[in-house]
Scaffold this active site. Sequence first.
Site, PDB file in Angstrom:
ATOM      1  N   HIS A  14      12.003  -0.010 -11.301  1.00  0.00           N
ATOM      2  CA  HIS A  14      10.743   0.642 -10.534  1.00  0.00           C
ATOM      3  C   HIS A  14       9.688   0.745 -11.900  1.00  0.00           C
ATOM      4  O   HIS A  14       9.654   1.830 -12.612  1.00  0.00           O
ATOM      5  CB  HIS A  14      10.988   2.119 -10.191  1.00  0.00           C
ATOM      6  N   CYS A  36       3.316   6.334  -9.116  1.00  0.00           N
ATOM      7  CA  CYS A  36       4.158   5.570  -8.454  1.00  0.00           C
ATOM      8  C   CYS A  36       3.613   4.687  -7.095  1.00  0.00           C
ATOM      9  O   CYS A  36       4.111   3.753  -6.662  1.00  0.00           O
ATOM     10  CB  CYS A  36       5.506   5.983  -8.119  1.00  0.00           C
ATOM     11  N   CYS A  62       6.877   7.675  -2.395  1.00  0.00           N
ATOM     12  CA  CYS A  62       6.457   8.945  -3.086  1.00  0.00           C
ATOM     13  C   CYS A  62       5.987   8.589  -4.328  1.00  0.00           C
ATOM     14  O   CYS A  62       6.301   7.697  -5.038  1.00  0.00           O
ATOM     15  CB  CYS A  62       7.657   9.776  -2.969  1.00  0.00           C
TER      16      CYS A  62
END
Lengths: 435, 830
Positions: free
Chosen positions: A391, A98, A421
């Site tokens: 996301h 990510c 994160c």
Amino acid sequence: MSQYQVKTPDGHRVAVVAGLRTPFAKQASYFHGVSSLDMAKLVVNEMLIRHDLAAKEVEQLVYGQVIQTPAAPNIAREIVLGIGMNVNTDAYSVSRACATSFQSTVNICESIMAGAISTGIAGGADSSSVLPIGVSTRLARALVDLNKARSLSQRFDIIKRLGLKDLIPVPPAVAEYSTGISMGQSAEQMAKNHHISRIEQDQFAHRSHTLAAQAWQDGKLNDEVMVAHAPPYNGFLEVDNNIRFDSVLDSYARLRSAFDKQHGTVTAANSTPLTDGASALILMREDKAKALGYEPLGYIRSYAFADIDVWQDMLMGPSYATPLALDRAGMTLADLDLIDMHEAFAAQTLANVKMFASKQFAQDKLNRSAAIGEIDMDKFNVNGGSIAYGHPFAATGARMICQTLHELKRRGGGTALTTACAAGGIGAAMVLEAE
Amino acid sequence: MTKKTLTMEHISLSYQGSVGILTLDVPDQSMNVLSRQSMSEIEAMLKEVESDSDLSGVVLLSGKADSFIAGADVEMLDACDSVEEASKLARRGQAIFKRIESLNIPFVAAIHGICLGGGLELALACHYRICSDDEKTQLGLPEVKLGLLPGSGGTQRLPRLINLQTALDMMLTGKQLRAKQALKQGLVDAMVAEPILLEVALKYIEKGMPDRRQVKRNVLGKLLEKNSFGRSIIFDQALKAVEKKTFGNYPAPSNIIQAVRVGLENGTAQGYELEARLFGSLTQTQQSKQLRQLFFASTALKKTHTSELKPKKISKAAVLGGGLMGGGIAYVTATKANVPVRIKDISQEGISAALAYSYKLLNQKVKRRFIKPMALQKEMAKITGSTEFVGIKDADIVVEAVFEDLKVKQTVLYEIEQHCSEQTIFASNTSSLPIKKIAEHAERPENVIGLHYFSPVDKMPLAEVIVHEGTSEQTISTVVNFARKQGKTPIVVKDGAGFYVNRILALYLNEAANLLLAGEPIERIDRSLVRFGFPVGPLKLLDEVGIDIGSKICPILSSDLGGRFNPPEVFDALIEDERFGKKNKSGFYLYKLSNLDKLLGRKSGKKVDPALYDLLNIVEKPQLNEEELVERCLIQMLNEAARCLEEGIIASARDGDIGAIFGIGFPPYLGGPFRYIDSLGADHLVSLLKSCEARFGKRFEPCDLLLEMAESGDTFYEKVEPRHEDEQKPEPGAVQDKEDTQSESEPELAQEKEAPQPEPELVQGKEDTQSESEPELVQEKEENPPEVEPELAQEKEAPQPEIKPELTQEKEEPQPEVDSDKLEASKAKE
């Protein structure tokens, strides 16, 4: 941890000249059938045109995706070739879960710092709708063997090995490869470890949607989100379609928890959804940007990555990466005007917020005497975060950088932290400044 | 034992070991074109080859980088004044090719780039054909587009090499095969990378003479083509299709079928003989002459420089308005001119529509495997859109296709002047508004020009470039060049309401409406003009274009140009009834189908809406015959065309002819309004007009130019070719079989909104074509070749070799898509 200047050898800063993203769309909605490469081409092409940047100026393009496209593994190069950019533009792809577009941004940034290039494009794209669904390892092995087999009886023996369940298609993994723990389970674990209640999580998710909706309504995102027209061109997407423009706190309470039916608190509504989208940034040496007549959005002041254990609190990366980045910038948390943290889950975000303020955590885990700092929620994710926007893994970093710089600029400049994160126990943090 | 290279002007013979390498390189031509001199030189070289017993084979190559042989020299054909002379030329070609075929050593054609007409016929006579896999490599027999047939053995060798249906399709439509298709059909023996073309050709020579070939046939082909009964079905079907398309206006296609048929059924001796004879007679038909003139005119037009000034390079374009016209302009800009284009529309829906326009066309190409999906994406990436004036600052040209309203156009012009650079050209795609008025308040009127496209933009080959008084030379030169890059044939016209094309079209359409008011049935009016050679009838065209748009232009024209443009009352009643044409499924024809109709497979827009007569208070009462109907509409168009020349709207009769054929679909075989007036005689036209004027009023008043010409006997073109009826219908066969026709592509009146939808029809089922027109021939008697030409009589003459002709030109552009326009047909692409 000493200070570390993000500058070229001759003292120029690295400017973020512009950024753009597609609207983010829920899985299997507007971008159904549109691959991450297609979205990436859309956004990079539009960004070049919109900012009148001649493709020949772009010396390097670093791009990433988390869910790989087997047909076009080097997405960065395919972007260059696919939209008729200068074929000589160097391009390669990176992947850091990510935090992928934090990584691609850093790659361009470092190339500029090294003096190798003066202009580059960074970004990332992911599709949760166009997936590389594969075959089981047993079937895959059998297929390779079949290819090598010479006789009919050999082939028959190979096929005999296979059972019905070997024929089931295998979607991309949701669990950590090393632990078998899924993201949701990690979030659930963090909620429990740090006593983040269901109501806190729901309130946080509601806050995220409310702020994101407000940002759209105030027109704050118009310059950083393009209108997407994707094949077959029957319609278009103007606004992120995951945001609840009429978010009501009570409605969050109705959902069952998703990962621990009995005692869990993490639900679909207080987690970020699977999303499709792409984003990109134009980075330049400060002097070049000015010579070309651009007024940069801002500059990269410092950055840091931190990697931690994956069995417990895997999504605590921001709490490890942030102090590093602040040190390198020569700043403290209190100096910042804005803090933007990736919201994978409300539980993960709130756990990190807690640890920022925790002296205990600082001493035990960071080997520092004082806490990173108490976060002023008035400066925190002021336009909402990933829970609302969605996301698309690799696209989020560049979204945050661009969105935060625009917000800093609106506020007349200052400094901001962006941090995320990522799977694999990765944390990324970047300090930005704008004038 | 290396022998010395033998060099002549067009061809040279060198040696590689025991293999002779013949290289054709016609001097001073961008492509090889077979002229009399090339033929003589080939004959001389053949003599050399025949006498050299050491040779093990011959390879034929082109000395041109990107083309093999583009065909025969059209000028050479055009110079033949008689059937005999042209037939002789064909026989000469046949004989040369026969000599190649009869060599006892292998003769290999190594083909890279276009191989058309006589070039392909030459290759067909070779023992092997090897082609490169380059996309420039295209093989075809486009003679039909010039109203001719392949006269040097093409009609005989092609159907023996590949399956009959494909062979007929290629010859009847002029369609070209790309390398891969050619290999699949067996037209070539191998397809290889261009760098090893010669190497592979040499390998084929080592193999020696080929075995008997098996024609590759599909199931249907196997069933039908191997027996004479089956073949007769194919021929009959082909004839029917041809008739349906051409209404007997074009003799070449039926002659092709006939030549193929006689060759297959009666043997090659008769086949070759008939081929040469038919070729000779076709060269002398009025149709072929006009198509050749059109070819010369459009080729010349492409080369004409309108200005001393060099055109500026356009590297970025913007289109205002994403409607049908805007979408089409964006498409040709991106895909043909290869220029990135930004669409600015007031709504995202408009941008979507414009993108969808290109996507649909490109996706068709992907489905037909003309292009790869990746190529589609790359083309699409060139088209982007915005509702803001963002990303157009550095546009070199902005083409406006917004709502047809003066104020709106002036406003967008103002905005462009604010947002773009001082050099940005503003081109208005207005269909009727004078450019001068649009530029009235412009800060930089020198950059303002008209660029009028015709719908559908991707198909219609014409663009009118409209120059107002203040337009700079530089702007004209750049825009003309830009239109060419978009694949258009631009004609430069003077500013004035309706410019040229819509002006002549408006009177013609009005007259059709007047006929309707007088009680003539709609189908009859439309069918008459379709049969005459228009791609679509006038009332159907109004439906396609949009009746509202048509009716909107008329008042503009009548206020600027005079009462002859007063719209017939029909329009008001139709608009009142909200009949805007196909776009809102309500017009002269029925577009809403009942479920029963759908079940029966009926198509919308084929039947006239019976309610219309009541609406208009008309009692159907056919009074005029077909010729009279055609005449009434047509003389209005001819008169106005002459008036445009008189007023200097168009610079020459040539431009007027090209404009009418490429913009409206004026029957190409007539050569255009001006050539048609020449063949009718101005005096004759004037007397027709006067007689109508006496009966129907002033709108038929002949223009001064025609009156003068009628007096003096002058013509528009120097060479007068009186039209002899007998000359132009060489065929006994006749037109029968009426059937209600279909349109195919349409020209367009105004634009915006709705486009006509060209329906590709083809002779037989293939995908793309660019047909043209074809002829008829109702068969008489099947087996026995219906004849053509008077001289059929003399049968039996020993075949005398001659060469034949073909299509020359530069660069046939591949164009895989469906190009149905008749006009396109005749025009030889750039």
